[in-house]
Design a protein around this motif. Structure first.
Motif, PDB file in Angstrom:
ATOM      1  N   GLN A 194       2.664 -27.595  12.364  1.00 21.99           N
ATOM      2  CA  GLN A 194       3.356 -28.763  11.813  1.00 21.99           C
ATOM      3  C   GLN A 194       4.825 -28.782  12.217  1.00 21.99           C
ATOM      4  O   GLN A 194       5.357 -29.835  12.565  1.00 21.99           O
ATOM      5  CB  GLN A 194       3.279 -28.769  10.281  1.00 21.99           C
ATOM      6  CG  GLN A 194       2.005 -29.304   9.738  1.00 21.99           C
ATOM      7  CD  GLN A 194       2.026 -29.333   8.224  1.00 21.99           C
ATOM      8  OE1 GLN A 194       2.559 -28.440   7.572  1.00 21.99           O
ATOM      9  NE2 GLN A 194       1.419 -30.357   7.661  1.00 21.99           N
TER      10      GLN A 194
ATOM     11  N   ARG B 270      -1.834 -34.884  11.574  1.00 20.28           N
ATOM     12  CA  ARG B 270      -3.016 -35.260  10.786  1.00 20.28           C
ATOM     13  C   ARG B 270      -4.026 -34.110  10.755  1.00 20.28           C
ATOM     14  O   ARG B 270      -4.617 -33.821   9.711  1.00 20.28           O
ATOM     15  CB  ARG B 270      -3.649 -36.540  11.322  1.00 20.28           C
ATOM     16  CG  ARG B 270      -2.894 -37.800  10.929  1.00 20.28           C
ATOM     17  CD  ARG B 270      -3.667 -39.047  11.266  1.00 20.28           C
ATOM     18  NE  ARG B 270      -4.065 -39.135  12.661  1.00 20.28           N
ATOM     19  CZ  ARG B 270      -3.252 -39.489  13.659  1.00 20.28           C
ATOM     20  NH1 ARG B 270      -1.989 -39.784  13.416  1.00 20.28           N
ATOM     21  NH2 ARG B 270      -3.708 -39.550  14.889  1.00 20.28           N
ATOM     22  N   GLN B 271      -4.224 -33.461  11.900  1.00 21.22           N
ATOM     23  CA  GLN B 271      -5.162 -32.338  11.938  1.00 21.22           C
ATOM     24  C   GLN B 271      -4.666 -31.197  11.059  1.00 21.22           C
ATOM     25  O   GLN B 271      -5.466 -30.556  10.358  1.00 21.22           O
ATOM     26  CB  GLN B 271      -5.381 -31.856  13.373  1.00 21.22           C
ATOM     27  CG  GLN B 271      -6.450 -30.781  13.483  1.00 21.22           C
ATOM     28  CD  GLN B 271      -7.809 -31.274  12.998  1.00 21.22           C
ATOM     29  OE1 GLN B 271      -8.303 -32.298  13.436  1.00 21.22           O
ATOM     30  NE2 GLN B 271      -8.414 -30.536  12.058  1.00 21.22           N
TER      31      GLN B 271
ATOM     32  N   SER C  89      -2.908 -31.453   8.374  1.00 19.23           N
ATOM     33  CA  SER C  89      -3.158 -31.851   6.991  1.00 19.23           C
ATOM     34  C   SER C  89      -4.616 -31.576   6.613  1.00 19.23           C
ATOM     35  O   SER C  89      -4.901 -31.027   5.539  1.00 19.23           O
ATOM     36  CB  SER C  89      -2.830 -33.328   6.796  1.00 19.23           C
ATOM     37  OG  SER C  89      -3.108 -33.728   5.484  1.00 19.23           O
ATOM     38  N   LEU C  90      -5.531 -31.936   7.495  1.00 19.89           N
ATOM     39  CA  LEU C  90      -6.956 -31.666   7.247  1.00 19.89           C
ATOM     40  C   LEU C  90      -7.224 -30.164   7.179  1.00 19.89           C
ATOM     41  O   LEU C  90      -7.961 -29.695   6.303  1.00 19.89           O
ATOM     42  CB  LEU C  90      -7.809 -32.303   8.337  1.00 19.89           C
ATOM     43  CG  LEU C  90      -7.843 -33.827   8.372  1.00 19.89           C
ATOM     44  CD1 LEU C  90      -8.559 -34.319   9.619  1.00 19.89           C
ATOM     45  CD2 LEU C  90      -8.492 -34.371   7.117  1.00 19.89           C
TER      46      LEU C  90
ATOM     47  N   VAL D 103       2.101 -37.643   7.789  1.00 17.95           N
ATOM     48  CA  VAL D 103       0.895 -37.796   8.599  1.00 17.95           C
ATOM     49  C   VAL D 103       0.769 -39.201   9.177  1.00 17.95           C
ATOM     50  O   VAL D 103      -0.095 -39.448  10.011  1.00 17.95           O
ATOM     51  CB  VAL D 103      -0.391 -37.439   7.810  1.00 17.95           C
ATOM     52  CG1 VAL D 103      -0.428 -35.953   7.494  1.00 17.95           C
ATOM     53  CG2 VAL D 103      -0.529 -38.262   6.564  1.00 17.95           C
ATOM     54  N   GLU D 104       1.608 -40.121   8.722  1.00 18.39           N
ATOM     55  CA  GLU D 104       1.558 -41.514   9.183  1.00 18.39           C
ATOM     56  C   GLU D 104       2.878 -41.878   9.860  1.00 18.39           C
ATOM     57  O   GLU D 104       3.941 -41.763   9.245  1.00 18.39           O
ATOM     58  CB  GLU D 104       1.323 -42.472   8.006  1.00 18.39           C
ATOM     59  CG  GLU D 104       0.002 -42.276   7.306  1.00 18.39           C
ATOM     60  CD  GLU D 104      -1.177 -42.743   8.127  1.00 18.39           C
ATOM     61  OE1 GLU D 104      -1.024 -43.679   8.932  1.00 18.39           O
ATOM     62  OE2 GLU D 104      -2.260 -42.160   7.955  1.00 18.39           O
TER      63      GLU D 104
ATOM     64  N   TRP E 268       1.558 -36.924  16.282  1.00 15.11           N
ATOM     65  CA  TRP E 268       0.993 -37.456  15.047  1.00 15.11           C
ATOM     66  C   TRP E 268      -0.453 -37.011  14.868  1.00 15.11           C
ATOM     67  O   TRP E 268      -0.890 -36.750  13.750  1.00 15.11           O
ATOM     68  CB  TRP E 268       1.140 -38.980  14.992  1.00 15.11           C
ATOM     69  CG  TRP E 268       2.555 -39.360  14.713  1.00 15.11           C
ATOM     70  CD1 TRP E 268       3.470 -39.866  15.596  1.00 15.11           C
ATOM     71  CD2 TRP E 268       3.245 -39.205  13.472  1.00 15.11           C
ATOM     72  NE1 TRP E 268       4.680 -40.041  14.969  1.00 15.11           N
ATOM     73  CE2 TRP E 268       4.567 -39.650  13.666  1.00 15.11           C
ATOM     74  CE3 TRP E 268       2.877 -38.747  12.210  1.00 15.11           C
ATOM     75  CZ2 TRP E 268       5.515 -39.647  12.652  1.00 15.11           C
ATOM     76  CZ3 TRP E 268       3.817 -38.731  11.189  1.00 15.11           C
ATOM     77  CH2 TRP E 268       5.120 -39.183  11.417  1.00 15.11           C
ATOM     78  N   ALA E 269      -1.180 -36.883  15.960  1.00 12.72           N
ATOM     79  CA  ALA E 269      -2.548 -36.366  15.866  1.00 12.72           C
ATOM     80  C   ALA E 269      -2.533 -34.915  15.372  1.00 12.72           C
ATOM     81  O   ALA E 269      -3.363 -34.521  14.544  1.00 12.72           O
ATOM     82  CB  ALA E 269      -3.247 -36.473  17.221  1.00 12.72           C
TER      83      ALA E 269
ATOM     84  N   TYR F 221       0.297 -44.026  16.180  1.00 11.90           N
ATOM     85  CA  TYR F 221      -0.721 -43.288  15.435  1.00 11.90           C
ATOM     86  C   TYR F 221      -1.477 -42.274  16.304  1.00 11.90           C
ATOM     87  O   TYR F 221      -1.738 -41.156  15.875  1.00 11.90           O
ATOM     88  CB  TYR F 221      -1.704 -44.275  14.789  1.00 11.90           C
ATOM     89  CG  TYR F 221      -2.699 -43.618  13.871  1.00 11.90           C
ATOM     90  CD1 TYR F 221      -2.368 -43.337  12.553  1.00 11.90           C
ATOM     91  CD2 TYR F 221      -3.977 -43.282  14.311  1.00 11.90           C
ATOM     92  CE1 TYR F 221      -3.266 -42.732  11.692  1.00 11.90           C
ATOM     93  CE2 TYR F 221      -4.888 -42.685  13.454  1.00 11.90           C
ATOM     94  CZ  TYR F 221      -4.524 -42.414  12.148  1.00 11.90           C
ATOM     95  OH  TYR F 221      -5.420 -41.809  11.298  1.00 11.90           O
TER      96      TYR F 221
END
Length: 180
Positions: free
Chosen positions: A102, A48-49, A51-52, A31-32, A44-45, A39
């Motif tokens: 993903q 992260r989404q 993962s949430l 995610v990083e 990458w956005a 970032y």
């Protein structure tokens, strides 16, 4: 009494096992980015989404109100198993969607790295990076509930799983909508 409660319970176990495996993959995805200035890039956005979203689908509560049915304990057990099956099936469906998103974002990272060839982004990379972003958006747009449902149903059938009482796409969409 229809005598299928053992098949229902086995189906739930299969669905939960699939869900657990998908959750493992979702949690393991990066995610990083390596470079801080990457970032806010599209891929990458998306990661992260995802993962949430993976945390949400894992943590959202199950609907525990099972309607009371006529016919005794065996019929009540049937209703409860069907209720749990919908929950497990919908969670697996949503986890599969997250996992596919993903995968698309991770392919985007590969395309982006190939475009940059170890360099940091500069004007000469603009067209290539825009192509990477467009390809990611196209892949994400192709990840739709109907195709996920169809692919998962086909896979279950090929594995010889009992699918007689699987929920409909509409039931799954209602379950997902109720947890947002």
């Amino acid at each position: 009494m229809d005598g299928l409660n053992e098949q229902r319970a086995a189906r739930i176990a299969d669905l939960l096992s699939d869900f657990r495996t998908l959750q493992y993959y979702i949690a393991a995805a990066p995610v990083e980015p390596q470079h801080e200035d990457d970032y806010y890039t599209e891929g990458w956005a998306v990661l992260r989404q995802c993962s949430l979203d993976g945390q949400h689908i894992l943590n959202c509560s199950a609907e525990t109100r099972v309607p009371r049915v006529q016919g005794g304990p065996e019929e009540q057990a049937k209703a409860e198993l069907q209720h749990v099956q919908l929950d497990a099936y919908a969670r697996r469906h949503e986890a599969q969607k997250i996992y596919l998103r993903q995968e698309a974002a991770q392919r985007w990272i590969g395309w982006r790295d190939h475009t940059l060839q170890g360099q940091r982004p500069q004007a000469s990379h603009l067209a290539g990076l825009e192509n990477c972003d467009a390809a990611l958006r196209a892949e994400l747009a192709a990840i739709i509930d109907d195709s996920i449902y169809s692919d998962m149903s086909s896979s279950d059938y090929q594995m010889g799983r009992w699918t007689l009482e699987d929920p409909s796409p509409r039931q799954i969409q209602r379950w997902i909508r109720d947890r947002r």
